[in-house]
Design a protein around this motif. Sequence first.
Motif, PDB file in Angstrom:
ATOM      1  N   GLN A 167      -0.915  -4.969 -13.278  1.00  0.00           N
ATOM      2  CA  GLN A 167      -0.743  -3.793 -12.424  1.00  0.00           C
ATOM      3  C   GLN A 167      -0.807  -4.148 -10.944  1.00  0.00           C
ATOM      4  O   GLN A 167      -0.164  -3.493 -10.121  1.00  0.00           O
ATOM      5  CB  GLN A 167      -1.813  -2.752 -12.769  1.00  0.00           C
ATOM      6  N   ARG A 168      -1.559  -5.196 -10.603  1.00  0.00           N
ATOM      7  CA  ARG A 168      -1.727  -5.581  -9.207  1.00  0.00           C
ATOM      8  C   ARG A 168      -0.529  -6.373  -8.679  1.00  0.00           C
ATOM      9  O   ARG A 168      -0.216  -6.325  -7.489  1.00  0.00           O
ATOM     10  CB  ARG A 168      -2.997  -6.421  -9.064  1.00  0.00           C
ATOM     11  N   ASN A 197      -4.151 -10.301 -18.584  1.00  0.00           N
ATOM     12  CA  ASN A 197      -4.977  -9.097 -18.441  1.00  0.00           C
ATOM     13  C   ASN A 197      -4.190  -8.010 -17.724  1.00  0.00           C
ATOM     14  O   ASN A 197      -3.311  -8.294 -16.906  1.00  0.00           O
ATOM     15  CB  ASN A 197      -6.273  -9.423 -17.693  1.00  0.00           C
ATOM     16  N   ALA A 247      -5.189  -5.698 -15.511  1.00  0.00           N
ATOM     17  CA  ALA A 247      -5.468  -5.488 -14.087  1.00  0.00           C
ATOM     18  C   ALA A 247      -4.537  -6.315 -13.216  1.00  0.00           C
ATOM     19  O   ALA A 247      -4.002  -5.825 -12.210  1.00  0.00           O
ATOM     20  CB  ALA A 247      -6.924  -5.829 -13.794  1.00  0.00           C
TER      21      ALA A 247
END
Length: 553
Positions: free
Chosen positions: A493-494, A488, A490
Amino acid sequence: MSTQKETYLRIHPHDNVLVALQDLPQGTVITFDGQTFALVDKVAAKHKFAINELPVDKEIYMYGVLVGKASATIPQGGLLTTENVHHAAEGFHLGERKLNWHQPDTANFEGKTFMGYHRADGSVGTGNYWIVVPMVFCENRNINVLKEALVDKLGYKKAKSYEGDVEQLMELYQAGKSVEEILNADIQASEDKPNSKRLFKNIDGIKFLSHSMGCGGTREDSDTLCGLIAGYITHPNVAGATILSLGCQHAQVSILQNEIAKRDANFSKPLVVLEQQKVGTESELLKQALKQTFAGLVKANETTRQPAPLSKLCVGLECGGSDGFSGISANPALGYLSDLLVTMGGSVILSEFPELCGVEQELSDRCIDVETANRFMHLMTTYNARAEADGSGFYANPSPGNIRDGLITDAIKSAGAAKKGGTSPVTAVLDYPEKVTKPGLNLLCTPGSDVESTTAEVGAGANIVLFTTGLGTPTGNPVTPVIKLSTNTAMFQRMPDIIDINCGTIIEGSETIQQAGERILDYVIKVASGEAEPKSVKLGQDDFIPWKRGVSL
């Protein structure tokens, strides 16, 4: 999956649940398959809800296979949880061979090569490492002394250091700052100093594989440890090895030598073997180890990268920190890549047998012959029985993180995990710590524990490991590049410091599974050629945990 943006998905036409592709509030109106209903509960992204009411004991299907049964009535639009679903999976038996499969178009990779290290046994490495390994945990301290002596001086120390942070904390303490002031301090560490110049240009690193085994356990564990170490010594990414033995342990050098001969009858790599109880003093042991290792490094440095066909790639398929998107984004993308490699004559390894629970029938039917199918079913049956005898079983496989992110039964997790293996026939079934000898899809018996499984895949010959994760995990390996793929966006990016490739594009509809698979293979070729360095390699994430054959899921 199409590239159209969707908010929920039925993975297989036979499924009776839908997967939320984004957070869906309670009361969200769902229009599906000619009916309209409202969600009874809030459904977080990655979780599942019922298409129709599921009464107690109703079978639940995902990916077209049985993944659980309702333990309480689940209303239409109701959320599936551990409170209303329990693990269930189909039984399996010896069936007909189902070997027909659609080979993907490999035109985009026709004639492509990677730059690798060619070995005398015909294998090709994607790296060129020297390894230092103890036969028993008693030698771990000596291994660490060698590491301190060699790594920095020869230019292999990773640049990233937090010594500057510690110095600033010390200054704050010496200045009389309180604990609260220290915790709230804005630490601005100085920039990392670059590595010293590498002496041996063609050696990618010296790796130290310490462990906690070799004696005091079962003979089965010490024997398999010898086989695993032999797998690393004969691995195409390894140029040579230094082995330290105490002398009296279960894991004898003679057993190791027999295991090396099994894997490479004409073994010719530089190999230093020293036994402390024969050599005498620790000082003499370490001096001999340093001199002989240095001489071996001089020899190993003569090997250079040369072109090799993609058929020389052996890719380990791994997952860890999985989530509810793993089986519909990153894992099927690896499945497509697997089919590409198999079509081109390469090898892939699908392991983690507890995460194949529920798909045994499909995989056994795909085995090239009855003997191979029977071996797979036997390993699955005996492994699960051994786990149950010790008070567990494959049903206990999902971790709290898996469950939190939508994988509430082992069969749900397994059905998605198996997608990494694509659709090609199973050419071989291997028991730990056996070595891959056939091209195509190989099944390797390992636990679901990702570090133990990755360690085993490399021992079996994987010269690249592709590792999917939905929650994030830093797992790496000392000698084989481990490429991380997020399920995913998210998470990608984290945690950009540990993830190499984002497959969340599939969930978002901006890329197909096939496009993602080809994009991943392009990156694999760069890594195999030494042109790109995965994050796990940059961080020096050298995880090595041998599997104790006692129960580990």
